[in-house]
Design a protein around this motif. Structure first.
Motif, short mmCIF file in Angstrom:
data_model
loop_
_atom_site.label_atom_id
_atom_site.label_comp_id
_atom_site.label_asym_id
_atom_site.label_seq_id
_atom_site.Cartn_x
_atom_site.Cartn_y
_atom_site.Cartn_z
N ASP A 138 -54.82 101.98 2.67
CA ASP A 138 -53.83 100.97 2.27
C ASP A 138 -54.06 100.54 0.82
O ASP A 138 -53.12 100.35 0.06
N LYS A 139 -55.33 100.38 0.44
CA LYS A 139 -55.65 99.97 -0.92
C LYS A 139 -55.23 101.05 -1.91
O LYS A 139 -54.69 100.76 -2.98
N ARG A 140 -55.47 102.33 -1.55
CA ARG A 140 -55.10 103.43 -2.44
C ARG A 140 -53.59 103.50 -2.60
O ARG A 140 -53.07 103.72 -3.70
N ALA A 141 -52.85 103.30 -1.51
CA ALA A 141 -51.38 103.35 -1.57
C ALA A 141 -50.84 102.21 -2.44
O ALA A 141 -49.90 102.42 -3.21
N ALA A 142 -51.42 101.03 -2.32
CA ALA A 142 -50.97 99.90 -3.13
C ALA A 142 -51.24 100.16 -4.61
O ALA A 142 -50.39 99.87 -5.47
N THR A 143 -52.40 100.73 -4.94
CA THR A 143 -52.72 101.05 -6.33
C THR A 143 -51.77 102.10 -6.87
O THR A 143 -51.28 101.98 -8.00
N LYS A 144 -51.48 103.11 -6.06
CA LYS A 144 -50.58 104.19 -6.49
C LYS A 144 -49.18 103.65 -6.75
O LYS A 144 -48.54 103.99 -7.75
N GLU A 145 -48.69 102.77 -5.88
CA GLU A 145 -47.36 102.19 -6.05
C GLU A 145 -47.30 101.29 -7.29
O GLU A 145 -46.32 101.33 -8.05
N ARG A 146 -48.34 100.50 -7.52
CA ARG A 146 -48.38 99.64 -8.69
C ARG A 146 -48.35 100.47 -9.98
O ARG A 146 -47.61 100.17 -10.92
N GLU A 147 -49.14 101.56 -10.02
CA GLU A 147 -49.16 102.41 -11.20
C GLU A 147 -47.82 103.10 -11.41
O GLU A 147 -47.36 103.27 -12.54
N TRP A 148 -47.16 103.51 -10.32
CA TRP A 148 -45.85 104.15 -10.41
C TRP A 148 -44.81 103.17 -10.97
O TRP A 148 -43.98 103.54 -11.80
N ASN A 149 -44.86 101.91 -10.55
CA ASN A 149 -43.93 100.91 -11.06
C ASN A 149 -44.14 100.66 -12.56
O ASN A 149 -43.17 100.49 -13.30
N ILE A 150 -45.39 100.67 -12.99
CA ILE A 150 -45.68 100.51 -14.42
C ILE A 150 -45.12 101.69 -15.20
O ILE A 150 -44.50 101.52 -16.26
N GLU A 151 -45.31 102.89 -14.69
CA GLU A 151 -44.80 104.10 -15.35
C GLU A 151 -43.28 104.09 -15.41
O GLU A 151 -42.68 104.46 -16.43
N LYS A 152 -42.63 103.63 -14.33
CA LYS A 152 -41.16 103.53 -14.32
C LYS A 152 -40.69 102.59 -15.41
O LYS A 152 -39.70 102.87 -16.11
N GLN A 153 -41.37 101.44 -15.56
CA GLN A 153 -40.99 100.48 -16.59
C GLN A 153 -41.13 101.08 -17.99
O GLN A 153 -40.30 100.84 -18.86
#
Length: 159
Positions: A138-153
């Protein structure tokens, strides 16, 4: 002359936020609790000398206690008392809220943690949360999603 009313907030009233709690737990429900403090502790809170990283809420004998919160004493404010930075501090909650917290924390996998200390007027409040522990994936998935949102921005900002 009429008194000026404060309708808008002047900045953030939070003293400290436990960021590690959001990383390690799924937050289900939050409560606002008062906290019993000594005078030197309030002065230290005004200076921001507090840590909530490894703190938790212990429910025993119909009372809630904040365990592991570290409030570092100021050298000038605590000269006449023996200051214990790691002492247990009593949390002030209504009886129904205590009963609710006690019943939920008895279930497997649930914990009660301190997430935030903040000012409400001249009072110090503690936001506590009912939480379930996260697994490693769960922690890895949350980190991956947060990094993806930053990259999208970044991509949206450039294009």
């Amino acid at each position: 002359m009429a008194k000026s009313s404060k309708k808008g907030k002047q900045g953030d009233s939070s003293i400290v936020v436990n960021k590690k709690a959001r990383h390690d737990f799924h937050i289900d429900e939050t409560f606002e609790a008062g906290i019993s403090l000594a005078g030197w502790e309030v002065k230290s809170l005004r200076q921001g000398k507090v840590q909530l990283v490894d703190s938790y809420v212990l429910l025993k004998d119909g009372e809630a206690w904040l365990i592991g919160a570290q409030i570092t004493p100021l050298i000038t404010a605590s000269t006449h008392v023996v200051a214990d930075p790691l002492r247990d501090r009593k949390l002030l909650l209504h009886r129904r809220e205590l009963a609710n917290l006690f019943s939920v924390t008895q279930q497997k996998g649930h914990a009660c943690i301190a997430t935030k200390l903040y000012w409400k007027g001249h009072l110090v409040k503690c936001q506590i949360a009912l939480a379930r522990g996260k697994k490693e994936f769960d922690k890895r998935a949350a980190t991956k999603e947060r990094e993806w949102n930053i990259e999208k921005q970044r991509v949206m900002h450039r294009g």
